[in-house]
Enzyme design. Structure first.
Site, PDB file in Angstrom:
ATOM      1  N   THR A  97       3.203   4.618   0.793  1.00  0.00           N
ATOM      2  CA  THR A  97       2.999   5.811   1.613  1.00  0.00           C
ATOM      3  C   THR A  97       1.511   6.073   1.795  1.00  0.00           C
ATOM      4  O   THR A  97       1.032   6.319   2.905  1.00  0.00           O
ATOM      5  CB  THR A  97       3.629   7.034   0.894  1.00  0.00           C
ATOM      6  OG1 THR A  97       5.000   6.747   0.612  1.00  0.00           O
ATOM      7  CG2 THR A  97       3.528   8.290   1.744  1.00  0.00           C
ATOM      8  N   CYS A  98       0.780   6.015   0.696  1.00  0.00           N
ATOM      9  CA  CYS A  98      -0.614   6.436   0.698  1.00  0.00           C
ATOM     10  C   CYS A  98      -1.446   5.692   1.736  1.00  0.00           C
ATOM     11  O   CYS A  98      -2.088   6.298   2.593  1.00  0.00           O
ATOM     12  CB  CYS A  98      -1.185   6.238  -0.703  1.00  0.00           C
ATOM     13  SG  CYS A  98      -2.928   6.555  -0.812  1.00  0.00           S
TER      14      CYS A  98
ATOM     15  N   HIS B 242     -31.321  19.049  -7.245  1.00  0.00           N
ATOM     16  CA  HIS B 242     -31.589  20.076  -6.237  1.00  0.00           C
ATOM     17  C   HIS B 242     -32.140  19.424  -4.983  1.00  0.00           C
ATOM     18  O   HIS B 242     -32.991  18.540  -5.082  1.00  0.00           O
ATOM     19  CB  HIS B 242     -32.617  21.075  -6.782  1.00  0.00           C
ATOM     20  CG  HIS B 242     -32.996  22.106  -5.758  1.00  0.00           C
ATOM     21  ND1 HIS B 242     -32.160  23.155  -5.424  1.00  0.00           N
ATOM     22  CD2 HIS B 242     -34.106  22.227  -4.981  1.00  0.00           C
ATOM     23  CE1 HIS B 242     -32.751  23.892  -4.497  1.00  0.00           C
ATOM     24  NE2 HIS B 242     -33.933  23.349  -4.204  1.00  0.00           N
TER      25      HIS B 242
ATOM     26  N   GLY C  83       8.291   5.543  -5.143  1.00  0.00           N
ATOM     27  CA  GLY C  83       7.672   6.623  -4.384  1.00  0.00           C
ATOM     28  C   GLY C  83       8.610   7.698  -3.875  1.00  0.00           C
ATOM     29  O   GLY C  83       9.640   8.011  -4.510  1.00  0.00           O
TER      30      GLY C  83
ATOM     31  N   GLY D 166       0.798  -1.237   0.000  1.00  0.00           N
ATOM     32  CA  GLY D 166       0.000   0.000   0.000  1.00  0.00           C
ATOM     33  C   GLY D 166       0.823   1.275   0.000  1.00  0.00           C
ATOM     34  O   GLY D 166       0.287   2.358  -0.243  1.00  0.00           O
TER      35      GLY D 166
ATOM     36  N   GLY E 162      14.013  -4.550  -3.008  1.00  0.00           N
ATOM     37  CA  GLY E 162      14.287  -4.862  -4.406  1.00  0.00           C
ATOM     38  C   GLY E 162      15.490  -4.083  -4.922  1.00  0.00           C
ATOM     39  O   GLY E 162      15.569  -2.870  -4.742  1.00  0.00           O
TER      40      GLY E 162
ATOM     41  N   GLU F 166      -3.045  20.191   6.401  1.00  0.00           N
ATOM     42  CA  GLU F 166      -3.928  19.080   6.807  1.00  0.00           C
ATOM     43  C   GLU F 166      -3.600  18.643   8.240  1.00  0.00           C
ATOM     44  O   GLU F 166      -4.494  18.565   9.088  1.00  0.00           O
ATOM     45  CB  GLU F 166      -3.778  17.891   5.846  1.00  0.00           C
ATOM     46  CG  GLU F 166      -4.451  18.125   4.499  1.00  0.00           C
ATOM     47  CD  GLU F 166      -4.526  16.887   3.598  1.00  0.00           C
ATOM     48  OE1 GLU F 166      -5.133  16.986   2.523  1.00  0.00           O
ATOM     49  OE2 GLU F 166      -3.977  15.809   3.954  1.00  0.00           O
TER      50      GLU F 166
ATOM     51  N   HIS G  12      -3.761   9.266  -6.844  1.00  0.00           N
ATOM     52  CA  HIS G  12      -4.576   8.888  -8.006  1.00  0.00           C
ATOM     53  C   HIS G  12      -3.805   9.089  -9.307  1.00  0.00           C
ATOM     54  O   HIS G  12      -4.052   8.407 -10.297  1.00  0.00           O
ATOM     55  CB  HIS G  12      -5.898   9.673  -8.025  1.00  0.00           C
ATOM     56  CG  HIS G  12      -5.741  11.134  -7.783  1.00  0.00           C
ATOM     57  ND1 HIS G  12      -5.480  11.645  -6.545  1.00  0.00           N
ATOM     58  CD2 HIS G  12      -5.785  12.194  -8.616  1.00  0.00           C
ATOM     59  CE1 HIS G  12      -5.372  12.961  -6.626  1.00  0.00           C
ATOM     60  NE2 HIS G  12      -5.546  13.318  -7.886  1.00  0.00           N
TER      61      HIS G  12
END
Ligand code: FAD
Ligand code: NAI
Length: 464
Positions: A39-40, A443, A143, A37, A113, A186, A320
């Site tokens: 860092t994200c 609406h 990354g 998975g 690796g 954040e 993404h």
């Protein structure tokens, strides 16, 4: 013999592995950490959003529940529970990758690796055992890591990067943050909402360093100040030291050297591409002057059969985007046409209000000499925003002066991150502002703000 060995299992690497396997390739994905998975999922997007969500609810309960007629005697914080919920969210998602690898026949391998040659990757596990993987192609998806500031050394307790700032066992009394970027704002928001005094020291005159449209950045800073975050802009941090649990940060501001004391210091000044001990020298692959691996439109490096995607290549560092690059890269290996339209990639900051953008900012259009029209609509004139009791912000659409094509869109306001999706699709389809304005929007929804901003490009908004 594998068709593809992917090094790194972040959103770039694990998604590329799955897509490649779907296309019939025999794939191994190598990850040096015990969970997949990257860092994200482990220390980035997911845990930070879990804490942003929890801290936002804590803050709402303290400040705005009474506006809805909800009276609570006392709101108190169980930080241990909040942190363990965040950990549960992370572990369920990283286990999900194991499941997806199994389902798609991707071989997930844990270990470091190292590229030995164009067709060989050696994997060294924690016990020092090595396995050699022979492969047709290699995809580097290793990354990025936090940048350290000279004179300000991470100690993982008092002077920390984003990873440690997701784990504070107590709410700091005073948190100083270096960098008014995405991480600073954040995570500054998280700890500020939980009770810390937060001071942000930023090198540039504007928050988000030009990444967001200037009007948006200005309003964002005003709202963050109202929320209690203090800003020292145009401050150049030169050193930090810790003595008896007190961090002293030294910075230049207004031509003077100043110091500020705090009990924690978060450094959020950007991330660098991670290629340490990857074996790039073994294949003669050079990085550029900033350490990134350059690629062509197939995401192939200078070395035949060796590809790279995600944070390790130049461009925005977004999960993404890494995924998108991974999919296009392996599809092209299989002869499927595709490309990444970098002008249609949304960028979201999950503060409150949220900030979201796609395409060009006004400054970028001006610099490129492109004539454009602006349509803008405020949240306060929208029924749903009023019902939500959350009316800070606006949507701004920039469309070509002659063709009306949407060139950029910028939103600040509650749920901006979800609202931008429509405009990202519009940019991908090269839609005009009129296309969006003529489309039906339910609406009462916040999406109507997008429609009104699109109408305003042609000077015909209806509800203001
Ligand atoms: P990474 O996710 O960094 O994964 C690379 C993987 O490769 C790592 O697991 C690493 O261990 C492994 N690796 C490296 N070298 C080797 C080797 N030699 N052998 C084996 N394995 C190796 N982006 C968003 O879009 N939205 C957000 O909300 C968001 N929030 C974030 C919050 C924080 C606090 C941080 C730090 C980042 C955030 N990001 C966010 C950015 C996002 O995490 C990255 O853009 C994304 O993870 C990049 O994906 P990647 O696959 O390129 O690399
Ligand atoms: P950033 O590049 O967003 O912001 C760094 C800030 O630090 C800039 O404003 C810069 O001017 C400032 N700065 C740099 N050196 C400084 C110094 N010496 N003194 C004072 N200020 C200084 O980097 P950040 O916040 O560390 O994030 C790293 C990456 O992680 C980003 O590229 C981002 O894309 C990704 N990320 C994405 C998120 C999202 O999509 N919501 C959330 C968190 C991170």
């Amino acid at each position: 013999m594998y068709d593809l060995v992917v090094i790194g299992s972040g959103p770039g690497g694990y998604i590329a592995s799955i897509r490649a396997a779907q296309l019939g390739m025999n794939v191994a994905c190598v990850e040096r950490y015990p969970t997949f998975g990257g860092t994200c999922l482990n220390v980035g997007c997911i845990p930070s959003k879990a804490l942003l969500e929890s801290s936002e609810r804590f803050s709402e309960a303290q400040t705005h529940f009474t506006d809805h007629g909800i009276e609570i005697d006392e709101v108190s914080l169980n930080l241990e529970k909040m942190l363990s919920r965040k950990d549960e969210v992370v572990s369920s998602l990283v286990q999900g990758i194991e499941y997806l690898f199994g389902k798609n026949d991707v071989e997930g391998i844990h270990g470091w690796g190292t590229i030995i040659d164009e067709n060989t990757v050696e994997v060294t596990d924690d016990d020092g055992e090595t396995t050699t993987l022979e492969t047709e192609r290699i995809l580097i998806a290793t990354g990025s890591k936090p940048i350290a500031l000279p004179g300000v050394e991470f100690d993982k307790e008092f002077i920390v990067d984003s990873t440690a700032a997701l784990e504070f066992e107590e709410v700091p009394d005073h948190l100083v943050v270096i960098g008014a970027g995405v991480i600073g704002l954040e995570l500054g928001s998280v700890w500020g909402r939980l009770g810390a005094d937060v001071t942000v020291l930023e090198y540039l005159p504007e928050v988000f360093g030009g990444r967001m449209d200037s009007d948006v950045a200005k309003l964002a800073q005003r709202v963050f100040k109202r929320q209690g975050i203090e800003f020292v802009m145009e401050a150049e941090v030169t050193a930090a030291s810790v003595d008896d649990g007190v961090v002293t940060t030294t910075y230049k501001h207004d031509g003077e050297e100043k110091t500020i004391e705090s009990d924690r210091l978060l450094v959020g000044i950007g991330r660098y591409p991670f290629t340490e001990n990857l074996g790039l020298d073994n294949i003669g692959l050079q990085t550029n002057e900033r350490g990134f691996i350059e690629v062509d439109e197939h995401f192939q490096t200078d070395i035949d059969g060796v590809y790279a995607i995600g944070d390790v290549i130049p461009g925005p560092m977004l999960a993404h985007l890494a995924e998108h690059e991974g999919v296009v890269c392996v599809e092209r290996m299989n002869g499927i046409a595709g490309h990444v339209n970098y002008d249609a990639v949304p960028d979201v900051v999950y503060t409150h209000p949220e900030i979201a953008s796609v395409g060009k900012t006004e400054a970028e259009l001006q610099e490129a000499g492109i004539d454009y029209k602006v349509g803008q609509f405020p949240f306060k004139a929208n029924g749903r925003a009023r019902a939500l009791n959350d009316t800070d912000g606006f949507t701004k659409i920039l469309a070509h002066a002659e063709t009306d094509q949407i060139l950029g869109a910028h939103i600040i306001g509650i749920r901006a991150g979800d609202m931008i999706a429509e405009l990202a699709v519009a940019c991908e389809f090269e839609s005009s502002a009129e296309d969006v304005a003529r489309s039906s929007h339910a609406h009462p929804t916040l999406a109507e703000i997008v429609k009104e901003a699109a109408l305003d490009v042609d000077d015909r908004k209806l509800n203001l």
